[in-house]
Motif scaffolding. Structure first.
Motif, short mmCIF file in Angstrom:
data_model
loop_
_atom_site.label_atom_id
_atom_site.label_comp_id
_atom_site.label_asym_id
_atom_site.label_seq_id
_atom_site.Cartn_x
_atom_site.Cartn_y
_atom_site.Cartn_z
N PRO A 24 19.98 67.77 -35.40
CA PRO A 24 20.84 66.99 -36.28
C PRO A 24 22.18 66.58 -35.66
CG PRO A 24 21.08 69.29 -36.82
CD PRO A 24 20.06 69.22 -35.70
N GLY A 25 22.43 67.02 -34.43
CA GLY A 25 23.74 66.81 -33.83
C GLY A 25 24.58 68.07 -33.99
N ILE A 26 25.57 68.22 -33.11
CA ILE A 26 26.30 69.47 -33.04
C ILE A 26 27.14 69.73 -34.30
CG2 ILE A 26 28.23 68.43 -31.78
CD1 ILE A 26 26.82 72.05 -31.49
N LYS A 27 27.69 68.70 -34.89
CA LYS A 27 28.52 68.90 -36.08
C LYS A 27 27.70 69.49 -37.23
CE LYS A 27 31.67 66.53 -39.27
NZ LYS A 27 32.32 65.22 -39.62
N GLU A 28 26.53 68.87 -37.51
CA GLU A 28 25.68 69.36 -38.58
C GLU A 28 25.08 70.72 -38.22
OE1 GLU A 28 23.63 69.60 -42.19
OE2 GLU A 28 25.34 68.40 -41.55
N GLU A 58 29.62 79.75 -30.21
CA GLU A 58 30.93 79.80 -30.86
C GLU A 58 30.83 79.51 -32.35
OE1 GLU A 58 33.20 77.04 -28.56
OE2 GLU A 58 33.62 78.49 -26.96
N ALA A 59 29.78 78.78 -32.77
CA ALA A 59 29.58 78.49 -34.19
C ALA A 59 29.02 79.69 -34.94
CB ALA A 59 28.65 77.29 -34.36
N GLY A 60 28.50 80.70 -34.20
CA GLY A 60 28.01 81.90 -34.86
C GLY A 60 26.57 82.27 -34.57
N ALA A 61 25.87 81.49 -33.73
CA ALA A 61 24.50 81.85 -33.38
C ALA A 61 24.50 83.19 -32.64
CB ALA A 61 23.85 80.77 -32.52
N ASP A 62 23.51 84.02 -32.92
CA ASP A 62 23.41 85.34 -32.29
C ASP A 62 22.41 85.36 -31.15
OD1 ASP A 62 25.10 87.17 -34.12
OD2 ASP A 62 23.87 86.01 -35.52
N ILE A 63 21.41 84.48 -31.21
CA ILE A 63 20.44 84.37 -30.12
C ILE A 63 19.91 82.95 -30.09
CG2 ILE A 63 18.54 85.21 -31.57
CD1 ILE A 63 17.42 86.54 -28.99
N LEU A 64 19.74 82.42 -28.89
CA LEU A 64 19.23 81.07 -28.69
C LEU A 64 18.04 81.16 -27.74
CD1 LEU A 64 19.28 77.96 -28.71
CD2 LEU A 64 21.15 78.05 -27.04
#
Length: 225
Positions: A149-153, A195-201
């Protein structure tokens, strides 16, 4: 809780069942999550893709992974509509029938964007799955995959999920193929998601194993192969 993460799974033929790892019994506190690269389909989408071939799994080959259930399957890929809408329906029904909860594709907008939650004695994990434009998926189609959705969304989604769960996992079908290192833009995006809060990618699509790094509290695996 233990979540065993697997990269692209593409079963072309109806082979013998794959057995779980010795000593691993999937259940309430141990699950597996696979990226289901191809639809299990008797149908074939005659419309050409922007890039790459149409590929299908044998329509009965979902039985190969039946002994891995209960588990999760991500479907936001560039191939999920290779069997058309009928193939997507077959895939959703097949995986549900063997005990896999699906994420990343659906028949309505609500189904497509819906995250999944895994509740255990140790806490709650939220999982969201996106396919990125560089993989050349069917873009913004309904029915279809959950597009980036894009980084902002994306940041808004992560922050919302953090209010509902202890941890947030991002499953990203992204980047280029057959190159064993992440692109600079992949790393930059991983930093923003962390930085947005993801714990694992968890990344897939490159078809090769790439490195990992820890960004703050977020573990990033750029491709599981």
């Amino acid at each position: 809780m233990r979540l065993l993460c697997v990269g692209d799974v593409a079963i072309i033929h109806n082979m013998s069942p794959w057995l779980p790892l010795d000593g691993v019994v999937f259940g309430d506190d141990i699950r597996i999550i696979i990226n289901c690269e191809l639809p299990f389909s008797r149908s074939f989408n005659p419309n050409s893709r922007k890039s790459g071939p149409r590929i299908l799994s044998h329509p009965d080959s979902f039985n190969v992974i039946a002994k891995w259930a209960p588990g999760f399957a991500t479907l936001a890929t560039n191939h999920i509509l290779d069997g058309g809408v009928d193939g997507l329906v077959e895939t959703l029904c097949a995986l549900d029938g063997i005990g896999f909860q699906t994420i990343g594709a659906g028949l309505s907008k609500e189904e497509i964007v819906r995250p999944i939650f895994w509740d255990t004695k140790e806490g709650r994990l939220a999982i969201v799955n996106w396919v990125f434009p560089e993989t050349n998926p069917e873009w913004k189609t309904i029915p279809g995959p959950n597009y980036w959705p894009g980084i902002k969304e994306a940041k808004t989604i992560i922050q919302s999920l953090k209010r509902e769960a202890n941890w947030v996992m991002i499953q990203a079908h992204w980047s280029d193929e057959l190159f064993p290192y992440p692109r600079p833009e992949d790393r930059a995006l991983a930093w923003e998601l962390a930085e947005a809060g993801a714990d694992i990618l968890i990344g897939h699509h490159p078809h090769v194993v790439r490195g990992m790094e820890v960004i703050g509290n977020c573990h990033v695996f750029y491709s599981l192969g």
